[in-house]
Design an enzyme around this catalytic site. Structure first.
Site, PDB file in Angstrom:
ATOM      1  N   GLY A   1      -4.344   2.367  18.058  1.00 13.63           N
ATOM      2  CA  GLY A   1      -3.504   1.974  16.931  1.00 13.63           C
ATOM      3  C   GLY A   1      -3.077   3.183  16.131  1.00 13.63           C
ATOM      4  CB  ALA A   2      -0.437   5.029  15.422  1.00  9.82           C
TER       5      ALA A   2
ATOM      6  CG  ASP B   1      -8.419   0.772   3.900  1.00 11.63           C
ATOM      7  OD1 ASP B   1      -9.167  -0.118   3.446  1.00 11.63           O
ATOM      8  OD2 ASP B   1      -7.193   0.635   4.002  1.00 11.63           O
TER       9      ASP B   1
ATOM     10  CE1 TYR C   1     -10.578 -10.086   7.457  1.00 15.37           C
ATOM     11  CE2 TYR C   1     -10.380  -7.703   7.671  1.00 15.37           C
ATOM     12  CZ  TYR C   1      -9.970  -8.895   7.118  1.00 15.37           C
ATOM     13  OH  TYR C   1      -8.929  -8.896   6.241  1.00 15.37           O
TER      14      TYR C   1
ATOM     15  CE  LYS D   1      -4.128  -1.895   2.222  1.00 15.88           C
ATOM     16  NZ  LYS D   1      -5.100  -1.688   3.308  1.00 15.88           N
TER      17      LYS D   1
HETATM   18  N1  LIG Z   1     -11.980  -4.308   8.548  1.00 20.38           N
HETATM   19  C1  LIG Z   1     -11.164  -3.878   7.615  1.00 20.38           C
HETATM   20  O1  LIG Z   1     -11.571  -3.569   6.494  1.00 20.38           O
HETATM   21  C2  LIG Z   1      -9.701  -3.724   7.912  1.00 20.38           C
HETATM   22  C3  LIG Z   1      -8.885  -2.955   7.048  1.00 20.38           C
HETATM   23  C4  LIG Z   1      -7.528  -2.827   7.359  1.00 20.38           C
HETATM   24  C5  LIG Z   1      -7.007  -3.453   8.489  1.00 20.38           C
HETATM   25  N2  LIG Z   1      -7.840  -4.188   9.281  1.00 20.38           N
HETATM   26  C6  LIG Z   1      -7.300  -4.823  10.503  1.00 20.38           C
HETATM   27  O2  LIG Z   1      -6.773  -3.784  11.326  1.00 20.38           O
HETATM   28  C7  LIG Z   1      -5.650  -4.253  12.068  1.00 20.38           C
HETATM   29  C8  LIG Z   1      -4.472  -3.293  11.907  1.00 20.38           C
HETATM   30  O3  LIG Z   1      -4.075  -3.281  10.543  1.00 20.38           O
HETATM   31  P1  LIG Z   1      -2.910  -2.292  10.015  1.00 20.38           P
HETATM   32  O4  LIG Z   1      -2.793  -2.556   8.561  1.00 20.38           O
HETATM   33  O5  LIG Z   1      -3.120  -0.907  10.484  1.00 20.38           O
HETATM   34  O6  LIG Z   1      -1.634  -2.903  10.772  1.00 20.38           O
HETATM   35  P2  LIG Z   1      -0.245  -2.175  11.152  1.00 20.38           P
HETATM   36  O7  LIG Z   1       0.027  -1.037  10.230  1.00 20.38           O
HETATM   37  O8  LIG Z   1       0.755  -3.278  11.270  1.00 20.38           O
HETATM   38  O9  LIG Z   1      -0.518  -1.564  12.635  1.00 20.38           O
HETATM   39  C9  LIG Z   1      -0.690  -2.434  13.743  1.00 20.38           C
HETATM   40  C10 LIG Z   1      -1.091  -1.622  14.976  1.00 20.38           C
HETATM   41  O10 LIG Z   1      -1.330  -2.540  16.054  1.00 20.38           O
HETATM   42  C11 LIG Z   1      -0.503  -2.157  17.173  1.00 20.38           C
HETATM   43  N3  LIG Z   1      -0.090  -3.350  17.915  1.00 20.38           N
HETATM   44  C12 LIG Z   1       0.365  -4.534  17.398  1.00 20.38           C
HETATM   45  N4  LIG Z   1       0.673  -5.399  18.412  1.00 20.38           N
HETATM   46  C13 LIG Z   1       0.410  -4.738  19.573  1.00 20.38           C
HETATM   47  C14 LIG Z   1       0.522  -5.090  20.958  1.00 20.38           C
HETATM   48  N5  LIG Z   1       0.967  -6.309  21.337  1.00 20.38           N
HETATM   49  N6  LIG Z   1       0.144  -4.174  21.888  1.00 20.38           N
HETATM   50  C15 LIG Z   1      -0.302  -2.955  21.510  1.00 20.38           C
HETATM   51  N7  LIG Z   1      -0.423  -2.555  20.210  1.00 20.38           N
HETATM   52  C16 LIG Z   1      -0.073  -3.442  19.276  1.00 20.38           C
HETATM   53  C17 LIG Z   1       0.674  -1.438  16.554  1.00 20.38           C
HETATM   54  O11 LIG Z   1       1.288  -0.624  17.536  1.00 20.38           O
HETATM   55  P3  LIG Z   1       2.819  -0.102  17.353  1.00 20.38           P
HETATM   56  O12 LIG Z   1       2.751   1.127  16.491  1.00 20.38           O
HETATM   57  O13 LIG Z   1       3.251   0.182  18.728  1.00 20.38           O
HETATM   58  O14 LIG Z   1       3.593  -1.231  16.708  1.00 20.38           O
HETATM   59  C18 LIG Z   1      -0.025  -0.632  15.444  1.00 20.38           C
HETATM   60  O15 LIG Z   1      -0.629   0.511  15.958  1.00 20.38           O
HETATM   61  C19 LIG Z   1      -5.394  -5.684  11.576  1.00 20.38           C
HETATM   62  O16 LIG Z   1      -6.008  -6.567  12.473  1.00 20.38           O
HETATM   63  C20 LIG Z   1      -6.120  -5.739  10.238  1.00 20.38           C
HETATM   64  O17 LIG Z   1      -6.581  -7.042   9.920  1.00 20.38           O
HETATM   65  C21 LIG Z   1      -9.165  -4.325   9.028  1.00 20.38           C
END
Ligand SMILES: NC(=O)c1ccc[n+]([C@@H]2O[C@H](COP(=O)([O-])OP(=O)(O)OC[C@H]3O[C@@H](n4cnc5c(N)ncnc54)[C@H](OP(=O)(O)O)[C@@H]3O)[C@@H](O)[C@H]2O)c1
Length: 283
Positions: free
Chosen positions: A134-135, A108, A225, A71
């Site tokens: 989350g960030a 998104d 999900y 992305k």
């Molecule tokens: N429903 C939908 O359409 C949709 C779309 C996109 C994503 N999602 C879901 O959203 C989630 C995040 O996706 P993303 O693409 O944003 O991932 P990403 O960029 O890898 O970000 C992951 C986030 O989770 C935090 N995190 C991970 N492990 C952690 C822990 N043990 N304790 C506290 N915080 C933790 C990270 O914090 P740090 O910054 O501290 O590492 C970061 O903020 C995933 O589960 C994904 O499947 C859903």
């Protein structure tokens, strides 16, 4: 369903890509609307992203979706960006225009807001603070969408504070970074709580968050999900909060691309939900 030699083509590039629900999702719509078209998974290594994207117009594709890890790199690999992609800091949808140029956008944030509108129509982001956990990439798109819909205040809670601070600075507006340790207190007076971390996902630890300070009228949206009913949603439901699961965002974010490639505005209905849910249960 069979396709002709004139079929319209689209697909999704990821590495890996086999986990993606997008082929099932778009396949459902293609079949439902009897469209002469195909949506295919494309396993593209990061080092091949640019060349693979550039090949799409040559191959007659109408465009594609992008998933992990492409992305962000796609911001630099397409010919032009819609404002949504700049705001979200990534491209998840590419449409090839009449001149053969690749135009990148992010759907998104649109998907997040559209799902919220359906599941919680009375919600107004301008009325009460939103807490976003989350960030990462998804959180960024969500915070941007909330700000673009007049959010009064966004409390951005992340394990790594520097990442939240960077995001707040880039997006501007009323975004306030909150330390991970203070996440329970951050819920005071909130109208919306969004989990945009990977916590609660299958194979990941559960989200450890006391909901006591969250008003009963607040909406709780977990964008994870798989599973659909996360421990956060179960706990929120048990205390009477209105809940929104992550499937709505996933389904709604797919619609703008489908319409651009195949020329039909698709419906997000229970049949689609069931079809995609069936793929979730297979993993
Ligand atoms: N429903 C939908 O359409 C949709 C779309 C996109 C994503 N999602 C879901 O959203 C989630 C995040 O996706 P993303 O693409 O944003 O991932 P990403 O960029 O890898 O970000 C992951 C986030 O989770 C935090 N995190 C991970 N492990 C952690 C822990 N043990 N304790 C506290 N915080 C933790 C990270 O914090 P740090 O910054 O501290 O590492 C970061 O903020 C995933 O589960 C994904 O499947 C859903």
């Amino acid at each position: 369903m069979s396709i002709s030699g004139a079929a319209k083509l689209a697909g999704i590039m990821g590495w890996p890509v086999a986990h993606s629900r997008s082929p099932a999702l778009h396949g459902y719509w293609l079949e439902r609307y009897g469209i002469d078209g195909a949506y295919v998974p494309m396993a593209v290594k990061p080092e091949n992203l640019r060349r693979s994207l550039q090949a799409l117009p040559l191959l007659g594709f109408a465009g594609c979706n992008l998933t992990i890890p492409h992305k962000e790199e796609a911001l630099r690999a397409v010919d032009d960006l819609e404002p949504s992609a700049k705001r979200a800091g990534g491209v998840n949808t590419v449409v090839i225009n009449a001149r053969g140029q690749l135009i990148g956008s992010s759907t998104d944030g649109y998907g997040f807001i559209a799902a919220l509108r359906v599941e919680a129509p009375a919600f107004d982001p301008s009325r009460a603070p939103a807490v976003v956990l989350g960030a990462g990439g998804a959180a960024r798109a969500i915070v941007a969408a909330l700000l673009d819909h007049s959010a009064q205040e966004v409390r951005l809670v992340n394990r790594t504070p520097a990442r939240a601070a960077r995001l707040a600075k880039e997006l501007g507006g009323e975004v306030r970074g909150v330390l991970w340790e203070k996440r329970a207190e951050a819920l005071t007076g909130a109208g919306l709580l969004v989990n945009a971390t990977s916590l609660g996902m299958e194979g990941q630890p559960a989200l450890d968050l006391a909901l006591d300070a969250l008003p009963n009228g607040a909406i709780v949206n977990d964008i994870v999900y798989a599973p659909l009913e996360t421990p956060l949603l179960a706990a929120a439901r048990a205390r009477g909060n209105r809940c929104v699961d992550g499937l709505g965002m996933l389904l709604h974010q797919a619609a703008p691309g489908f319409e651009a490639w195949f020329g039909v505005k698709p419906a997000i209905d229970s049949g689609l939900r069931e079809a995609v849910l069936a793929t979730l249960h297979k993993i």
